[in-house]
Design an enzyme around this catalytic site. Structure first.
Site, short mmCIF file in Angstrom:
data_model
loop_
_atom_site.label_atom_id
_atom_site.label_comp_id
_atom_site.label_asym_id
_atom_site.label_seq_id
_atom_site.Cartn_x
_atom_site.Cartn_y
_atom_site.Cartn_z
N SER A 214 0.84 -1.21 0.00
CA SER A 214 0.00 0.00 0.00
C SER A 214 0.86 1.25 0.00
O SER A 214 1.90 1.30 0.67
CB SER A 214 -0.88 -0.01 1.25
OG SER A 214 -1.40 1.27 1.50
N TYR B 11 -2.69 5.83 -5.44
CA TYR B 11 -3.79 6.66 -5.91
C TYR B 11 -3.19 7.73 -6.79
O TYR B 11 -1.97 7.89 -6.85
CB TYR B 11 -4.49 7.32 -4.73
CG TYR B 11 -5.24 6.36 -3.84
CD1 TYR B 11 -6.55 6.01 -4.13
CD2 TYR B 11 -4.65 5.80 -2.72
CE1 TYR B 11 -7.26 5.13 -3.32
CE2 TYR B 11 -5.34 4.92 -1.90
CZ TYR B 11 -6.64 4.59 -2.21
OH TYR B 11 -7.32 3.72 -1.41
N THR C 50 -5.79 2.19 -7.27
CA THR C 50 -7.09 2.04 -6.62
C THR C 50 -8.00 3.17 -7.10
O THR C 50 -7.66 4.34 -6.97
CB THR C 50 -6.92 2.05 -5.09
OG1 THR C 50 -6.08 0.95 -4.74
CG2 THR C 50 -8.25 1.89 -4.38
N LYS D 90 -7.93 -1.29 -9.40
CA LYS D 90 -8.55 -1.96 -8.24
C LYS D 90 -9.80 -1.19 -7.82
O LYS D 90 -9.74 0.02 -7.58
CB LYS D 90 -7.55 -2.00 -7.08
CG LYS D 90 -8.13 -2.56 -5.79
CD LYS D 90 -7.02 -2.79 -4.76
CE LYS D 90 -7.55 -3.40 -3.49
NZ LYS D 90 -8.21 -2.43 -2.61
N HIS E 235 -13.42 -2.81 -1.67
CA HIS E 235 -12.51 -2.21 -0.70
C HIS E 235 -12.82 -2.71 0.73
O HIS E 235 -12.69 -1.98 1.70
CB HIS E 235 -12.62 -0.68 -0.75
CG HIS E 235 -11.32 0.03 -0.47
ND1 HIS E 235 -10.70 0.86 -1.38
CD2 HIS E 235 -10.54 0.05 0.63
CE1 HIS E 235 -9.61 1.36 -0.84
NE2 HIS E 235 -9.48 0.89 0.38
#
Ligand SMILES: Cc1cc2nc3c(=O)[nH]c(=O)nc-3n(C[C@H](O)[C@H](O)[C@H](O)COP(=O)(O)O)c2cc1C
Length: 350
Positions: free
Chosen positions: A108, A131, A157, A253, A277
């Protein structure tokens, strides 16, 4: 609990006992009233197997490939934030677990270890989740560092134009620490209150200074992401921009409809992760529904799907379910065991 834990629910209970409430709530909570989270779990429990009998299963092989990388089981580690809240070694330990299990870890962007620390800690195949930020130079910086450090794909994402409203975090007055990945780029620390000492449990787990709990007048995570970080204007055309700054394959995603799956094919991404999510973003549908939708799309070719199927085939692509993506890492870390927390999974199609 009597004796050693024997299933993932028991491991989760151990995590609840071991962690400070604020961290446990962060890991296990969902958006709003957690209705979708409940639905996720129920839908997962509702899946049954249709067993066929008298088939030789004395030798089974679960290995598969994802983007050409061989893994031992069709299970990847989903990106999840802030592993040091569960274990002092954080994402470095998770990466080691991924290497041990011969699978892929998706790191992440919100990790508590840096892109570089995780890369040098083991030889697991790693993808990097990101992101697109209002300040594009920040996204570019992170993605290019990931590429330099040998991460093999970018997982963008796309279900978070703003962060879900997580009521537990609000009640717990959860705030953001300074994330190491962003040092020198932007301050991610959000706090207007004074610093409180970590609880005895936090100290016992060896948490470091930069992840203190802050006394504040409410959760500031949401505000940070909405005002400073996420670019809510992000749209399909920006995939081109992403492609212009990285040579790595790109997975999207957070796809939850067949319309968006088709668009993803049209813009040429390398795969999609069907995901709501973990119900952390809002009232997204559970993936079983979308899996059925995509299965129809690619396999059954229902008459009303003809045009859609033609679109996909015209791109010389077929989606196939490639792997489950599991956000279980925190529980692995807490328990020091390669058991995974299966309550919520995403599906990766390539
Ligand atoms: C504690 C926690 C942190 C998470 N952090 C991230 C994150 O930073 N980025 C992301 O894309 N997804 C994040 N997720 C979502 C997971 O990657 C994954 O999608 C989810 O847990 C599984 O739900 P799904 O089946 O709907 O995908 C997080 C999930 C949890 C539980």
């Amino acid at each position: 609990m009597e004796g050693e834990p024997v299933n993932v629910n028991e491991f989760q209970e151990l995590a609840r006992q071991a962690l400070p409430k604020i961290y446990y709530d962060y890991y296990s909570g969902g958006a709003e009233d957690e209705y979708t989270l409940k639905q996720n779990v129920e839908a997962f429990q509702g899946i049954t197997i249709r067993p066929r009998i008298l088939v030789d299963v004395s030798r089974i092989d679960l290995s598969t490939t994802v983007l050409g990388y061989q893994i031992s089981v069709p299970i990847l580690i989903a990106p999840s934030a802030k592993h040091k809240w569960a274990h002092p070694e954080g994402e470095v330990a998770t990466a080691r677990a991924a290497a041990l299990c011969d699978t892929i870890m998706i790191l992440s962007y919100r990790s508590t270890c840096t892109i570089e620390e995780v890369a040098s800690s083991c030889n697991a195949v790693r993808f990097f989740q990101c992101y697109v930020y209002k300040r594009r130079d920040i996204s570019a910086n992170l993605l290019q560092r990931a590429e330099r450090c040998g991460y093999k794909a970018i997982v963008l994402t796309v279900d978070s134009p703003r962060l879900g409203r997580r009521e537990k975090d609000i009640k717990n007055k959860m705030v953001n620490p300074q994330l190491k990945n962003f040092e020198g780029l932007i301050s991610t620390r959000v706090s207007t209150g004074s610093v409180e000492s970590p609880s005895w449990k936090a100290q016992l787990l060896g948490f470091t200074d930069d992840i203190h709990v802050y006394v504040d007048d409410g959760s500031k995570i949401e505000a940070f992401d909405a005002n400073t970080a996420f670019d809510a204007s992000l749209s399909w055309k920006d995939i081109g921009w992403l492609r212009s700054i990285t040579n790595l394959p790109v997975l999207l995603k957070g796809v939850l409809t067949h319309e968006d799956a088709i668009k993803a094919v049209e813009v040429g991404v390398d795969g999609i992760v069907v995901s709501n999510h973990g119900a952390r973003q809002g009232k997204g549908r559970f993936y079983v529904g979308i899996v059925m939708e995509l299965a129809l799309l690619v396999d059954l070719g229902a008459p009303w799907m003809t045009d859609i199927k033609a679109t996909i085939l015209s791109h010389q692509r077929r989606f196939t379910i490639q792997a489950f993506v599991i956000s279980s890492v925190s529980w692995i870390n807490i328990c020091f065991t390669p058991v995974v927390f299966l309550a919520c999974t995403s599906l990766l199609y390539t």
